[in-house]
Scaffold this active site. Sequence first.
Site, PDB file in Angstrom:
ATOM      1  CE  LYS A 298     -59.951 -15.941 -60.189  1.00 21.37           C
ATOM      2  NZ  LYS A 298     -59.698 -15.604 -61.593  1.00 21.37           N
ATOM      3  CE  LYS A 351     -57.561 -13.362 -58.516  1.00 18.30           C
ATOM      4  NZ  LYS A 351     -57.598 -13.400 -59.950  1.00 18.30           N
TER       5      LYS A 351
HETATM    6  C1  PBG Z   1     -59.863 -13.528 -64.378  1.00 18.21           C
HETATM    7  C2  PBG Z   1     -59.071 -12.876 -63.325  1.00 18.21           C
HETATM    8  C3  PBG Z   1     -59.620 -12.113 -62.285  1.00 18.21           C
HETATM    9  C4  PBG Z   1     -58.556 -11.618 -61.541  1.00 18.21           C
HETATM   10  C5  PBG Z   1     -57.372 -12.100 -62.139  1.00 18.21           C
HETATM   11  N1  PBG Z   1     -57.724 -12.897 -63.246  1.00 18.21           N
HETATM   12  C6  PBG Z   1     -61.023 -11.740 -61.969  1.00 18.21           C
HETATM   13  C7  PBG Z   1     -62.064 -12.746 -61.872  1.00 18.21           C
HETATM   14  O1  PBG Z   1     -61.822 -13.925 -61.632  1.00 18.21           O
HETATM   15  O2  PBG Z   1     -63.213 -12.354 -62.036  1.00 18.21           O
HETATM   16  C8  PBG Z   1     -58.727 -10.740 -60.348  1.00 18.21           C
HETATM   17  C9  PBG Z   1     -57.553  -9.963 -59.910  1.00 18.21           C
HETATM   18  C10 PBG Z   1     -57.863  -8.860 -58.967  1.00 18.21           C
HETATM   19  O3  PBG Z   1     -58.999  -8.676 -58.475  1.00 18.21           O
HETATM   20  O4  PBG Z   1     -56.926  -8.120 -58.697  1.00 18.21           O
HETATM   21  N2  PBG Z   1     -59.467 -14.691 -64.906  1.00 18.21           N
END
Ligand code: PBG
Length: 432
Positions: A298, A351
Amino acid sequence: MASTIVNIPSTVPSVKGFENQNYVGLRPISSLKFNSARTSIFGRSGPLFVARACKKFDGYVKKAEMSIEECEAAVVAGNAPEAPPVPPKPAAPVGTPVIQPYQLTRRPRRNRKSPALRASFQETSISPANFVYPLFIHEGQEDTPIGAMPGCYRLGWRHGLVEEVARARDVGVNSIVLFPKVPDALKCPTGDEAYNDNGLVPRTIRLLKDKFPDLVIYTDVALDPYSSDGHDGIVREDGVIMNDETVHQLCKQAVSQARAGADVVSPSDMMDGRVGAIRAALDSEGFHHVSIMSYTAKYASSFYGPFREALDSNPRFGDKKTYQMNPANYREALVEAHEDEAEGADILLVKPGLPYLDIIRLLRNQSPLPIAAYQVSGEYSIIKAGGVLKMIDEERVMMESLMCLRRAGADIILTYFALQAARCLCGEKKLT
Ligand code: PBG
């Protein structure tokens, strides 16, 4: 003996932007109408599929006027029956240069010549069963639109959510992931609301499992929606995100979600060692059957902006770069993947999606585990905005982007387009 005749047309109806349909396991759609040999479910009329059982081939084989022997004798004697001639070569426009064809041993265009050939050789398929539908929920009774994500809403957990899940299931999307908008008054620096068994997420899971026992429910494991600091972990006085103390909280969160009936818990926090700790916590409470989808790679991405607006979960200060990965890094994804595999993850997630296709392919090649891709909020909003501004064909770009994620190696895709794309794949939407 009864026999079955199946006539399938040589050109299968095309999904907008694609040559053929590849989906399986769909639930019946109420709007499906079969009228004998014709159907209009694909937005076209014409014979699509005929299945008929009969005792003999009566009505199918025309009554013969000549026996087989007579037909063969006629051909042997040089009196072959007439068949249509090969059509003449189509004319080229005036001015086309007259040349000797090049001597090419390979002309790859041969295999792309017609819709039927292209369908035969299509390497990647996509189906509503590959989608996981992320849904935003809140305590309210109404559905509130999310400004930065046209078409997405914060859904009332008791009404709007249940209706949206039913709509998704109608077109074969039977997996969802829940993201809660938590009231500010319940947020604190240690995110304790995350493991309240009667909090919004556990309550919602219980309601959905009651209504749809076979629905597959994924949950997000991270503190940010519950943290008064908007970070995925506990923040120390000097701004450091505390790793092991956060993991301790995440274990309680995952167990609480499992207790409510979650099928797959998905740590998205990027703390070290959380997969192994969550696995141990789940097992010690008897949740051996609950899977872990780890957000393995991520990245600290600016593509999450619209999501943070949706949940009002922007970090109150700083950024997430000490736990989320540097977008410039490729090999580091392997370090994370090896850890997650060793700690017992069931699914590895990458992601964002489209800008990180190389990472999806890397993990696909390096791991036997299923790979998930998250087409995040910013990717969704860009395609929506381009469509609204009439700069791109929204649905074609949507389908292409999802197909590319599959081609790169994603087994499943978390996408806000899940319902819209599944409707296209099912032919519910009018095709052009
Ligand atoms: C937070 C989380 C995020 C997303 C999914 N879980 C945002 C972040 O890490 O700030 C983002 C998903 C998206 O942008 O569609 N744990």
